[in-house]
Design an enzyme around this catalytic site. Structure first.
Site, PDB file in Angstrom:
ATOM      1  N   GLY A   1       0.789  -1.226   0.000  1.00 38.35           N
ATOM      2  CA  GLY A   1       0.000   0.000   0.000  1.00 38.35           C
ATOM      3  C   GLY A   1       0.820   1.274   0.000  1.00 38.35           C
ATOM      4  O   GLY A   1       0.324   2.328   0.390  1.00 38.35           O
TER       5      GLY A   1
ATOM      6  N   ASP B   1       0.451  -1.725 -13.891  1.00 41.35           N
ATOM      7  CA  ASP B   1       1.205  -2.324 -12.788  1.00 41.35           C
ATOM      8  C   ASP B   1       1.605  -3.760 -13.111  1.00 41.35           C
ATOM      9  O   ASP B   1       2.738  -4.174 -12.862  1.00 41.35           O
ATOM     10  CB  ASP B   1       0.376  -2.309 -11.505  1.00 41.35           C
ATOM     11  CG  ASP B   1       0.068  -0.901 -11.036  1.00 41.35           C
ATOM     12  OD1 ASP B   1       0.610   0.046 -11.628  1.00 41.35           O
ATOM     13  OD2 ASP B   1      -0.716  -0.762 -10.083  1.00 41.35           O
TER      14      ASP B   1
HETATM   15  P1  ADP Z   1      -0.067  -1.286  -3.668  1.00 44.19           P
HETATM   16  O1  ADP Z   1      -0.314  -2.213  -4.799  1.00 44.19           O
HETATM   17  O2  ADP Z   1       0.219   0.116  -4.126  1.00 44.19           O
HETATM   18  O3  ADP Z   1       0.973  -1.754  -2.722  1.00 44.19           O
HETATM   19  P2  ADP Z   1      -2.775  -1.990  -3.138  1.00 44.19           P
HETATM   20  O4  ADP Z   1      -3.804  -1.451  -2.176  1.00 44.19           O
HETATM   21  O5  ADP Z   1      -3.093  -2.043  -4.566  1.00 44.19           O
HETATM   22  O6  ADP Z   1      -1.438  -1.181  -2.852  1.00 44.19           O
HETATM   23  O7  ADP Z   1      -2.404  -3.470  -2.719  1.00 44.19           O
HETATM   24  C1  ADP Z   1      -2.053  -3.756  -1.374  1.00 44.19           C
HETATM   25  C2  ADP Z   1      -2.810  -4.994  -0.914  1.00 44.19           C
HETATM   26  O8  ADP Z   1      -2.361  -6.144  -1.668  1.00 44.19           O
HETATM   27  C3  ADP Z   1      -2.534  -5.335   0.526  1.00 44.19           C
HETATM   28  O9  ADP Z   1      -3.402  -4.649   1.402  1.00 44.19           O
HETATM   29  C4  ADP Z   1      -2.786  -6.849   0.552  1.00 44.19           C
HETATM   30  O10 ADP Z   1      -4.161  -7.108   0.620  1.00 44.19           O
HETATM   31  C5  ADP Z   1      -2.299  -7.272  -0.827  1.00 44.19           C
HETATM   32  N1  ADP Z   1      -0.890  -7.705  -0.772  1.00 44.19           N
HETATM   33  C6  ADP Z   1       0.140  -7.218  -1.505  1.00 44.19           C
HETATM   34  N2  ADP Z   1       1.292  -7.847  -1.224  1.00 44.19           N
HETATM   35  C7  ADP Z   1       1.011  -8.768  -0.287  1.00 44.19           C
HETATM   36  C8  ADP Z   1       1.777  -9.737   0.422  1.00 44.19           C
HETATM   37  N3  ADP Z   1       3.099  -9.871   0.246  1.00 44.19           N
HETATM   38  N4  ADP Z   1       1.124 -10.515   1.320  1.00 44.19           N
HETATM   39  C9  ADP Z   1      -0.198 -10.397   1.507  1.00 44.19           C
HETATM   40  N5  ADP Z   1      -0.963  -9.505   0.871  1.00 44.19           N
HETATM   41  C10 ADP Z   1      -0.392  -8.696  -0.013  1.00 44.19           C
HETATM   42 MG    MG Z   2      -1.865  -2.055  -6.235  1.00 44.34          MG
END
Ligand code: ADP
Ligand code: MG
Length: 368
Positions: free
Chosen positions: A118, A168
């Site tokens: 995030g 992305d």
């Molecule tokens: P960004 O893609 O910019 O980091 P997003 O809100 O699109 O933000 O995605 C973040 C979400 O993706 C997290 O809240 C989680 O639900 C999921 N996520 C991403 N990476 C992981 C991970 N390594 N383990 C568990 N969930 C993940």
């Molecule tokens: Mg994202």
């Protein structure tokens, strides 16, 4: 320091059969162009998401993430339903595969990530792409890198319910840390554009996330659609900079919105040219112009973000800076002279914290 998260063997009682990884990304230039059929220029981050997987003989998926901790989440294939939790990204991927005619048996998976969740480096696409790569290796799926990106986007659009474009996932699937991906979001045609060896990227997260970002994003999208309809084109980027005089016929603020989109898409091509020529001054000028356009024409910057960009301007070894991502907070990307990025980033972060009271995070230069 907390204890390291359980290993695959500790979680699932056997060794993994396959592993894979995928990077995060930062968009260098071309903002809010993706839903207008324009160009974008993301590059991969050194921070990566890693998965380890093992086959199961039933239809169960058990998934564990070091970033989330706790007991593995679990579901049955073909019974994917949105839970509003991180496991939705995994469920989205298996459903997208099944809908594409590539159902798999069950599997166990352990996920770990250096991509902060995030923070705008797209941890979600890193997760989807690493998972799809892992499943490709585990089950011998014949899917190419563009298909992986499309399946990842579909997972996020459908099961997760986030109306994201394809930038992305294409970046996580195809860009490198030393080569940005110039992507035409209308046709998905792409070219790799090497980062000049004299250059280094700096990314600083502002510590500001705007609660209205989602609402404003929808407003900008709707403004672009209205502008395109009034101009008689399907997407704004059907028009090039040569058509700019037509924009003066649009009512406020549609003319400025369209001008940002058309110019920023053109700046992507110019930035790619500057990168190929190793012309960091021109690249920096394009970053600055893009930021001014987001601030004044598209109106998606904030005073905190503008402060970061201004601080970057006073650093002699930084050629230019701009906000990256959807706006109303998030991060600033800067192009610096190789070897001077970390020092400059620390000075900028310190002054920024003093001036704004916010807590910045230096995301790049990242881990070696
Ligand atoms: P960004 O893609 O910019 O980091 P997003 O809100 O699109 O933000 O995605 C973040 C979400 O993706 C997290 O809240 C989680 O639900 C999921 N996520 C991403 N990476 C992981 C991970 N390594 N383990 C568990 N969930 C993940
Ligand atoms: Mg994202």
């Amino acid at each position: 320091m907390s204890a390291p998260f359980a290993s695959f063997e500790e979680l699932f009682g056997r060794a993994p059969d396959a592993s894979a990884e995928a990077p995060g990304r930062v968009n260098l230039i071309g903002e809010h162009t993706d839903y207008n059929g324009g160009l974008v220029l993301p590059i991969a981050t050194p921070q990566r998401t890693r998965v380890q997987l093992a086959r199961r003989s039933d239809r169960v998926v058990r998934a564990s993430s070091a970033e989330v901790g706790g007991e593995p989440a679990q579901y049955v294939l073909c019974e994917e339903v949105r839970r509003g939790q991180w496991i939705d990204y995994v469920q989205g991927v298996t459903r997208a595969l099944a809908e594409a005619g590539m159902s798999t048996p069950g599997f166990d998976i352990r996920i770990s990530s250096e991509v902060p969740l995030g923070s705008g480096l797209s941890s979600s696409a890193a997760l989807e792409v690493s998972l799809l790569r892992g499943l490709r290796a585990l089950f011998g799926l014949s899917i190419d890198d563009v298909t992986i990106a499309r399946l990842g986007q579909r997972a996020e659009n459908d099961l997760v319910g986030a109306p994201v474009g394809i930038m992305d996932q294409m970046a996580a699937s195809l860009a490198g840390t030393d080569a940005a991906l110039m992507l035409d979001t209308r046709t998905l045609a792409y070219e790799l554009v090497p980062l000049p060896p004299e250059a280094e990227l700096v990314v600083i997260a502002s510590g500001v996330t705007h609660e209205h970002a989602g609402g404003e994003y929808r407003v900008r999208r709707a403004e672009c659609e209205r502008a395109a309809a009034m101009l008689g084109v399907d997407l704004l980027c059907s028009l090039g900079p040569e058509s700019e005089e037509r924009l003066s016929a649009l009512p406020e603020p549609l003319g400025r919105r369209a001008r940002h989109v058309i110019r920023d898409s053109a700046r992507v091509r110019a930035a790619a040219g500057a990168m190929r020529a190793g012309d960091l001054r021109t690249l920096g000028d394009l970053f600055r112009a893009s930021h001014a356009s987001m601030r004044d024409d598209y109106e998606i910057s904030t005073t905190e973000i503008d402060t970061l960009v201004t601080l970057a301007d006073s650093e002699p070894d930084i050629f230019g800076a701009r906000m990256t991502g959807g706006g109303f907070g998030g991060s600033v990307v800067m192009v610096a002279k190789k070897g001077s990025g970390l020092g400059a980033a620390k000075r900028i972060a310190r002054s920024y914290a003093e001036k704004t009271g916010r807590k910045p995070t230096v995301l790049l230069p990242g881990p070696p």
